[in-house]
Design a protein around this motif. Sequence first.
Motif, PDB file in Angstrom:
ATOM      1  N   LYS A  53       0.910  -0.906   0.034  1.00 13.88           N
ATOM      2  CA  LYS A  53      -0.022  -0.114   0.136  1.00 13.88           C
ATOM      3  C   LYS A  53       0.821   1.246   0.018  1.00 13.88           C
ATOM      4  O   LYS A  53       0.632   2.181  -0.733  1.00 13.88           O
ATOM      5  CB  LYS A  53      -0.670  -0.161   1.028  1.00 13.88           C
ATOM      6  N   SER A  54       2.108   1.190   0.647  1.00 15.68           N
ATOM      7  CA  SER A  54       2.952   2.253   0.729  1.00 15.68           C
ATOM      8  C   SER A  54       3.364   2.433  -0.704  1.00 15.68           C
ATOM      9  O   SER A  54       3.588   3.828  -1.315  1.00 15.68           O
ATOM     10  CB  SER A  54       3.987   1.924   1.976  1.00 15.68           C
ATOM     11  N   ARG A  55       3.914   1.495  -1.513  1.00 15.53           N
ATOM     12  CA  ARG A  55       4.384   1.749  -2.776  1.00 15.53           C
ATOM     13  C   ARG A  55       3.078   2.343  -3.686  1.00 15.53           C
ATOM     14  O   ARG A  55       3.347   3.303  -4.450  1.00 15.53           O
ATOM     15  CB  ARG A  55       4.558   0.645  -3.282  1.00 15.53           C
ATOM     16  N   LEU A  56       1.876   1.980  -3.255  1.00 16.50           N
ATOM     17  CA  LEU A  56       0.918   2.353  -4.192  1.00 16.50           C
ATOM     18  C   LEU A  56       0.770   4.070  -4.032  1.00 16.50           C
ATOM     19  O   LEU A  56       0.466   4.738  -5.011  1.00 16.50           O
ATOM     20  CB  LEU A  56      -0.720   1.919  -3.853  1.00 16.50           C
ATOM     21  N   LYS A  57       1.058   4.552  -2.925  1.00 21.49           N
ATOM     22  CA  LYS A  57       0.884   5.978  -2.325  1.00 21.49           C
ATOM     23  C   LYS A  57       1.916   6.743  -2.932  1.00 21.49           C
ATOM     24  O   LYS A  57       1.600   7.954  -3.444  1.00 21.49           O
ATOM     25  CB  LYS A  57       0.834   6.204  -0.994  1.00 21.49           C
ATOM     26  N   GLU A  58       3.234   5.912  -3.493  1.00 22.52           N
ATOM     27  CA  GLU A  58       3.985   6.970  -4.312  1.00 22.52           C
ATOM     28  C   GLU A  58       3.739   7.221  -5.850  1.00 22.52           C
ATOM     29  O   GLU A  58       4.309   8.120  -6.256  1.00 22.52           O
ATOM     30  CB  GLU A  58       5.320   6.034  -4.018  1.00 22.52           C
ATOM     31  N   ASP A  59       2.626   6.256  -6.264  1.00 20.97           N
ATOM     32  CA  ASP A  59       2.036   6.821  -7.698  1.00 20.97           C
ATOM     33  C   ASP A  59       2.992   7.002  -8.374  1.00 20.97           C
ATOM     34  O   ASP A  59       3.428   7.857  -9.365  1.00 20.97           O
ATOM     35  CB  ASP A  59       1.604   8.181  -7.431  1.00 20.97           C
ATOM     36  N   HIS A  62      -3.474  -0.539 -10.333  1.00 20.95           N
ATOM     37  CA  HIS A  62      -2.624   0.647 -10.504  1.00 20.95           C
ATOM     38  C   HIS A  62      -1.524   0.932 -11.146  1.00 20.95           C
ATOM     39  O   HIS A  62      -0.904   1.990 -11.427  1.00 20.95           O
ATOM     40  CB  HIS A  62      -2.635   1.159  -8.708  1.00 20.95           C
ATOM     41  N   CYS A 118      -0.359  -3.743   3.671  1.00 23.04           N
ATOM     42  CA  CYS A 118      -1.561  -3.023   3.713  1.00 23.04           C
ATOM     43  C   CYS A 118      -1.750  -1.820   4.600  1.00 23.04           C
ATOM     44  O   CYS A 118      -2.868  -1.008   4.400  1.00 23.04           O
ATOM     45  CB  CYS A 118      -2.768  -3.948   3.747  1.00 23.04           C
ATOM     46  N   ASN A 119      -0.963  -1.519   5.410  1.00 21.31           N
ATOM     47  CA  ASN A 119      -1.192  -0.667   6.542  1.00 21.31           C
ATOM     48  C   ASN A 119      -2.577  -0.692   7.388  1.00 21.31           C
ATOM     49  O   ASN A 119      -3.288  -0.085   7.620  1.00 21.31           O
ATOM     50  CB  ASN A 119      -0.931   0.873   6.075  1.00 21.31           C
TER      51      ASN A 119
END
Length: 251
Positions: A31-37, A69, A202-203
């Motif tokens: 999830k953290s990697r997803l937030k990096e976009d 994503h 997944c936080n």
Amino acid sequence: MIFYFSGTGNSKHIAEKVSKETGDSLVFMSKSRLKEDITYEIGEQESIGFVFPVYWYTLPTMVERFIKHLRLSGYRGQYVYAIASYGFSAGGIMDRLKNMLEEKQLKLDAAFGVKMVDNYVVGYDIVSREKQISLLKNAEAEIENVLSLIVKKEHIQKINKGSLAFVSPLTGYAYRRTDHTKKFFVTETCNGCRQCERNCPCNTIEMVDGKPVWKEDCTFCLSCLHGCRQKAVQYGRFTEKRERYQYRQQA
């Protein structure tokens, strides 16, 4: 580039071995990697790999979200492969992956499976240490074979779907619809070290009054349960008496 997901280390070990052999970089699907976009740049001669465990005969929800994503730049039909680690069999997991990749205009060229130690202690006990050693030694041979095929960029499917692969759509639907957080709890041995919170891909976990609390959005990787050094993290009524598992390199 190798995109991987792992809860107890089986798939991480596979991904690291492939990376060492091919020189391709590793990206942990979290999830953290997803937030990096991020948009990932793919070289002209670079392969694209996906490595992940099998959950309920389907893809971990974190993997599905990451792929939905995923943004790639430079893809021109480069070699795309996937490796699934599993306990009994892989079911129809690659069919679902293939469909998801097609939606991203990616073609899955090869699919592989590696049988490793099943650690779904929510449902049953882990096999003995002796059996684990045997399974993991066999897995090393399987990984070496997969590596040889990847290096040659073979277009092949080499994976044990099992006799119950046809139920994959049903088990996958149940897995995605289930609230996996309801039965997590900690015993009095929890010392509030926050390791489960830090390691959750997944936080999902946050600390409340010094103890972990599971929120929504759990991919059910059981990293928190298996990784707790105090064996404080439990799920339901039966895990307290069951052994824990994390991948360990065999001598």
